[in-house]
Write an enzyme that holds these catalytic residues in place. Structure first.
Site, PDB file in Angstrom:
ATOM      1  N   ILE A  20      35.918  42.402   1.599  1.00 30.75           N
ATOM      2  CA  ILE A  20      37.297  42.200   1.121  1.00 30.75           C
ATOM      3  C   ILE A  20      37.557  42.926  -0.197  1.00 30.75           C
ATOM      4  CG2 ILE A  20      37.686  39.999   2.327  1.00 30.75           C
ATOM      5  CD1 ILE A  20      37.306  38.635  -0.492  1.00 30.75           C
ATOM      6  N   SER A  60      29.803  31.449  -2.841  1.00 33.99           N
ATOM      7  CA  SER A  60      30.184  30.037  -2.938  1.00 33.99           C
ATOM      8  C   SER A  60      29.129  29.117  -3.545  1.00 33.99           C
ATOM      9  CB  SER A  60      30.535  29.527  -1.538  1.00 33.99           C
ATOM     10  OG  SER A  60      29.362  29.416  -0.751  1.00 33.99           O
ATOM     11  N   THR A 116      39.072  25.476  -4.417  1.00 30.69           N
ATOM     12  CA  THR A 116      38.170  24.329  -4.556  1.00 30.69           C
ATOM     13  C   THR A 116      38.619  23.407  -5.691  1.00 30.69           C
ATOM     14  OG1 THR A 116      35.954  23.772  -5.339  1.00 30.69           O
ATOM     15  CG2 THR A 116      36.717  25.935  -5.896  1.00 30.69           C
ATOM     16  N   ASP A 117      38.256  22.128  -5.580  1.00 30.40           N
ATOM     17  CA  ASP A 117      38.565  21.190  -6.677  1.00 30.40           C
ATOM     18  C   ASP A 117      37.730  21.491  -7.921  1.00 30.40           C
ATOM     19  OD1 ASP A 117      36.081  20.318  -5.780  1.00 30.40           O
ATOM     20  OD2 ASP A 117      36.638  18.214  -5.585  1.00 30.40           O
ATOM     21  N   GLU A 118      36.716  22.363  -7.763  1.00 28.80           N
ATOM     22  CA  GLU A 118      35.870  22.660  -8.930  1.00 28.80           C
ATOM     23  C   GLU A 118      36.646  23.403 -10.024  1.00 28.80           C
ATOM     24  OE1 GLU A 118      31.806  23.824  -8.263  1.00 28.80           O
ATOM     25  OE2 GLU A 118      31.837  22.975  -6.247  1.00 28.80           O
ATOM     26  N   TYR A 172      30.951  30.272 -10.878  1.00 32.51           N
ATOM     27  CA  TYR A 172      31.600  30.123  -9.561  1.00 32.51           C
ATOM     28  C   TYR A 172      33.018  29.589  -9.717  1.00 32.51           C
ATOM     29  CZ  TYR A 172      33.001  27.694  -5.284  1.00 32.51           C
ATOM     30  OH  TYR A 172      33.730  27.224  -4.215  1.00 32.51           O
ATOM     31  N   LYS A 207      36.783  31.319  -8.993  1.00 30.37           N
ATOM     32  CA  LYS A 207      37.764  30.756  -8.052  1.00 30.37           C
ATOM     33  C   LYS A 207      39.089  30.469  -8.774  1.00 30.37           C
ATOM     34  CE  LYS A 207      37.249  29.714  -4.276  1.00 30.37           C
ATOM     35  NZ  LYS A 207      37.439  30.507  -3.017  1.00 30.37           N
ATOM     36  N   VAL A 223      16.330  16.382  -5.949  1.00 31.07           N
ATOM     37  CA  VAL A 223      17.618  15.815  -6.373  1.00 31.07           C
ATOM     38  C   VAL A 223      17.762  16.099  -7.866  1.00 31.07           C
ATOM     39  CG1 VAL A 223      18.935  13.678  -6.670  1.00 31.07           C
ATOM     40  CG2 VAL A 223      17.574  14.004  -4.600  1.00 31.07           C
ATOM     41  N   TYR A 224      18.890  16.720  -8.243  1.00 30.86           N
ATOM     42  CA  TYR A 224      19.107  17.075  -9.652  1.00 30.86           C
ATOM     43  C   TYR A 224      19.216  15.834 -10.544  1.00 30.86           C
ATOM     44  CZ  TYR A 224      20.127  22.056  -8.881  1.00 30.86           C
ATOM     45  OH  TYR A 224      20.050  23.387  -8.591  1.00 30.86           O
TER      46      TYR A 224
END
Ligand SMILES: NC(=O)c1ccc[n+]([C@@H]2O[C@H](COP(=O)([O-])OP(=O)(O)OC[C@H]3O[C@@H](n4cnc5c(N)ncnc54)[C@H](O)[C@@H]3O)[C@@H](O)[C@H]2O)c1
Length: 340
Positions: free
Chosen positions: A60, A85, A125-127, A153, A157, A209-210
């Site tokens: 793109i 992503s 994204t909600d981020e 990221y 966005k 797990v972080y």
């Protein structure tokens, strides 16, 4: 209608292509994807021979290629899923995120402006809203929440969203933007939390797990996201942003424990690892606008969607085992090498 779906070989784009090809046999769905590490044509196997589906390999952010494509195809609608992503990858290689997420988006917008378009939709994204404190469960992201990004990221966005909205205001381009919470479901690349935990737990491997696993995410089953995008493209108001989410907040630890319980695996597999730098604490979407204006309602809660997802991973081991073994790259070389 001719619809270009970019990033249709990825997780959400792939699910969206399935949904659109099956729901609208009269529309032509063109899947435009660069096939980065995250793009997997095995995801498109169920639709690859459908008469209303076509795959085109391309970037793109490659202006000459995109303009030629628009000249030849003259799409009515463009829905942009294509993106780098993965937050962790953006921390080690931010530039590729700027290139695809920002410059790829502006290239598509310029092609839409040049050749004309009925609708350009940006999948965001909600981020872009940053994060919320853990001790304020009363706070949610609305479409008016200021952009306040944390990672390369989410910054890329947010930058793309601003360009999309500016092209509406400056050039009158008919655009819409959607900002969704975390998705889960079939065809999710096994580097992301839920498929990672399912695939590793099935192999009795340690589950990273972080931090303490306290970070909260708002989970949405992927088909509910696809339906929301379809609705926005067909009925949403031009120039508007729509948040998408289903009020399914869970801590990462709760998600991991739910999966272990469903698979009958011990919690001793959990291994807490050093937290990600700048790790967002809580995301939570207020979906009032899309619910009241467009009548969208999610079909799945986290409890029903996670059962469906685990079943899918159990019944489609070949799909994710090929990714883990790198076999999927051979599949698309064999299947599509001549046509790419
Ligand atoms: N996964 C989530 O939970 C989530 C939540 C909200 C929004 N989003 C957004 O939804 C979109 C899709 O996310 P996903 O999780 O399916 O991503 P993904 O990484 O699974 O898929 C991205 C796809 O884009 C393709 N791509 C990458 N660079 C490209 C380029 N330059 N040209 C053409 N194609 C390219 C890849 O090959 C891949 O098929 C992204 O824009 C993401 O920001 C994702």
């Amino acid at each position: 209608m001719k619809i270009i779906v970019t990033g249709g070989a990825g997780f959400i784009g792939g699910n969206f292509v399935h949904y659109m090809v099956n729901k609208y046999p009269e529309d032509m769905i063109i899947n435009l994807d660069l096939l980065t590490y995250a793009g997997n044509l095995e995801t498109l196997k169920p639709v690859e021979n459908a008469p209303n589906y076509k795959f085109i390999k391309g970037d793109i952010a490659d202006r000459a290629f995109i303009f030629k494509l628009f000249e030849e195809e003259k799409p009515d609608v463009v829905i942009n899923f294509a993106a780098e992503s993965h937050v962790d990858r953006s921390i080690t290689d931010p530039e590729s995120f700027v290139r695809t997420n920002v410059m790829g988006t502006t290239t598509l917008l310029d092609a839409c402006r040049t050749y004309g378009i009925k609708r350009y939709h940006q999948v965001s994204t909600d981020e872009v809203y940053g994060d919320l404190p853990l001790d304020r469960p009363d706070l949610f992201f609305t479409e008016e929440t200021p952009l306040h990004t944390s990672s390369p990221y989410s910054s890329s966005k947010a930058g793309a969203d601003l360009f999309v909205l500016a092209y509406h205001r400056t050039y009158g381009l008919p655009v819409t933007v959607s900002r969704c919470s975390n998705n889960y479901g079939p065809y999710h690349f096994p580097e992301k939390l839920i498929p990672l935990i399912i695939s590793r737990a099935l192999n009795n491997e340690e589950l990273p797990v972080y931090g303490k696993g306290e970070n909260v995410r708002d989970w949405l089953y992927v088909t509910d996201h696809c339906k929301a995008i379809d609705l926005i493209v067909r009925k949403g108001k031009v120039g508007e942003i729509y948040n998408i989410g289903g009020h399914n907040e869970r801590t990462n630890l709760e998600v991991v424990k739910t999966i272990l319980k469903a698979l009958n695996k011990p919690e001793s597999l959990i291994k807490f690892v050093t937290d990600r730098p700048g790790h967002d604490r809580r995301y939570a979407i207020d979906p009032t606008k899309i619910e009241t204006e467009l009548g969208w309602k999610p079909e799945y809660t986290f409890d029903t969607g996670i059962v469906k997802t685990i079943d899918w991973y159990l019944n489609n081991k070949e799909w994710w085992e090929h990714i883990i073994s790198g076999e999927y790259t051979k599949y698309f070389e064999n299947m599509y090498g001549e046509r790419l």
